[in-house]
Write a protein that holds these residues in place. Structure first.
Motif, PDB file in Angstrom:
ATOM      1  N   UNK A 219      41.379  52.093  44.484  1.00 59.12           N
ATOM      2  CA  UNK A 219      40.194  51.828  45.299  1.00 59.12           C
ATOM      3  C   UNK A 219      40.608  51.128  46.592  1.00 59.12           C
ATOM      4  N   UNK A 220      39.717  51.219  47.586  1.00 58.60           N
ATOM      5  CA  UNK A 220      39.882  50.525  48.869  1.00 58.60           C
ATOM      6  C   UNK A 220      38.621  49.698  49.131  1.00 58.60           C
ATOM      7  N   UNK A 221      38.553  48.469  48.621  1.00 56.20           N
ATOM      8  CA  UNK A 221      37.329  47.670  48.800  1.00 56.20           C
ATOM      9  C   UNK A 221      37.173  47.076  50.190  1.00 56.20           C
ATOM     10  N   UNK A 222      38.206  47.162  51.018  1.00 56.57           N
ATOM     11  CA  UNK A 222      38.158  46.641  52.389  1.00 56.57           C
ATOM     12  C   UNK A 222      39.256  47.363  53.169  1.00 56.57           C
ATOM     13  N   UNK A 223      39.118  47.523  54.497  1.00 54.42           N
ATOM     14  CA  UNK A 223      40.154  48.229  55.262  1.00 54.42           C
ATOM     15  C   UNK A 223      41.557  47.633  55.151  1.00 54.42           C
TER      16      UNK A 223
ATOM     17  N   UNK B 197      43.990  47.376  49.195  1.00 60.47           N
ATOM     18  CA  UNK B 197      44.067  48.495  48.265  1.00 60.47           C
ATOM     19  C   UNK B 197      44.206  47.916  46.864  1.00 60.47           C
ATOM     20  N   UNK B 198      43.474  48.476  45.930  1.00 62.99           N
ATOM     21  CA  UNK B 198      43.610  48.131  44.521  1.00 62.99           C
ATOM     22  C   UNK B 198      44.341  49.283  43.843  1.00 62.99           C
ATOM     23  N   UNK B 199      45.422  48.964  43.165  1.00 66.96           N
ATOM     24  CA  UNK B 199      46.219  50.015  42.546  1.00 66.96           C
ATOM     25  C   UNK B 199      46.616  49.662  41.128  1.00 66.96           C
ATOM     26  N   UNK B 200      47.235  50.618  40.477  1.00 75.82           N
ATOM     27  CA  UNK B 200      47.818  50.360  39.166  1.00 75.82           C
ATOM     28  C   UNK B 200      49.075  49.505  39.330  1.00 75.82           C
ATOM     29  N   UNK B 201      49.262  48.585  38.417  1.00 77.01           N
ATOM     30  CA  UNK B 201      50.505  47.821  38.438  1.00 77.01           C
ATOM     31  C   UNK B 201      51.620  48.700  37.888  1.00 77.01           C
ATOM     32  N   UNK B 202      52.695  48.788  38.617  1.00 76.27           N
ATOM     33  CA  UNK B 202      53.805  49.671  38.263  1.00 76.27           C
ATOM     34  C   UNK B 202      55.078  48.872  38.007  1.00 76.27           C
ATOM     35  N   UNK B 203      55.954  49.458  37.223  1.00 81.72           N
ATOM     36  CA  UNK B 203      57.321  48.947  37.118  1.00 81.72           C
ATOM     37  C   UNK B 203      58.126  49.675  38.194  1.00 81.72           C
TER      38      UNK B 203
END
Length: 327
Positions: A90-94, A97-103
């Motif tokens: 998601x992009x809640x603000x310009x 970014x909200x993303x999956x936590x990755x290894x």
């Protein structure tokens, strides 16, 4: 850029995001440019600030820089998702970014289509020093600066710890050290070359040349390989103007580019930036760099840049967007 556009940007020049720290959010990690949070449900929040980093330190803040980088990355992620899934949710603000936590995989993937670069690990630097065998590839004699390679190549490096320097790697070294499995290396290599080909095609449509770029990959909780961080931005990539490339190459000149290093060069000419205090950077130079980033956004994406409104403060709006995740 038209006068009207620049006037609109100037009205919001004070809208600078220095940091985005919410002590209520868990898992804070402050990078040089991004402020990150790891949520208990496996999501990661990444806030791209306006900080400009070079020489292993933050030099200043550039208006609009964070929004530009986030916007270009969003545009590129959306146009490459069919080639490789990415971390974005998601992009809640310009600037967020909200993303999956990755290894994150311990190998940084740089794809190069041209003999270019300025760092000690770049193919141009190594080639000028007489090296022909590099990163597991052999380059022919007689290449000139900024010339296109016969085919794009992957030049992987180790991901150095803070204070250390990246180390050039070959496929054999990556496998021998167990940094990646053979299957992972094959998957990463195929994805990186496909992404680069798409990026070059998109750049060509905009009258640009994508000379090289950096990719970061990670593995999500389900074991899926995903693109992380950013993609095809002027901070992670080298773009040149296509219409003047041949003329400048024939004249022995460097290609026209988005000169994001203007502040780096200004600082380096006045001090040892790794040891000395950084002199005050002129406001005119900071504004010139801001306009360069906005120009990069418009030229790469083909979209008009929409700066933050003059009020309320961008910091206030970012913190309001973060507060949603504080519960």
């Amino acid at each position: 850029m038209s006068t009207l556009d620049e006037a609109r940007l100037a009205a919001s020049a004070h809208q600078v995001l220095d940091e985005a720290i919410d002590q209520r959010l868990p898992g804070l990690y402050r990078g040089k440019v991004r402020d990150n949070y790891d949520l208990p449900d496996g999501r990661r929040i990444l806030v791209t600030s306006d900080r400009l980093s070079a020489f292993d330190r933050v030099l200043c803040c550039i208006p609009f820089k964070g929004q530009v980088l986030n916007g270009i990355a969003r545009w590129a992620f959306e146009r490459t998702a069919d080639l490789c899934p990415n971390h974005v949710l998601d992009y809640p603000h310009p600037n967020i970014v909200v993303g999956r936590r990755l290894r994150i995989l311990p190998v940084e993937i740089v794809v190069r289509g041209y003999l270019a670069g300025t760092t000690s690990t770049s193919v141009l630097t190594l080639y000028r020093a007489g090296r022909r065998q590099m990163y597991g590839h052999r380059l022919p004699d007689g290449l000139t600066d900024h010339q296109a390679l016969e085919t794009p190549i992957i030049t992987p490096t180790s991901k150095a710890a803070d204070g250390a320097h990246d180390e050039p790697l070959t496929e054999d070294e990556i496998l021998a050290r167990g940094l990646l499995s053979e299957a992972q290396w094959r998957q990463v290599s195929e994805a990186a070359l496909a992404l680069f080909a798409r990026g070059q095609a998109l750049a060509t449509e905009r009258g640009l040349i994508l000379a090289d770029t950096k990719y970061e990959f990670g593995i999500d909780a389900e074991g899926t390989l995903r693109l992380a961080d950013e993609i095809h931005t002027p901070d992670s990539s080298r773009y040149w103007s296509a219409d003047t490339y041949a003329q400048r190459l024939a004249a022995g000149q460097s290609p026209d580019s988005f000169d994001k290093d203007v502040i780096r060069a200004w600082v380096a000419a006045r001090c040892d930036p790794y040891k000395d205090p950084i002199p005050e950077i002129p406001a005119a130079l900071i504004w010139k760099t801001a306009l360069t980033y906005v120009d990069a956004y418009q030229r790469i994406t083909g979209h008009t840049f929409d700066p933050p409104r003059p009020t309320p403060p961008v910091q206030e709006r970012v913190m309001a967007a973060l507060s949603v995740f504080a519960g």
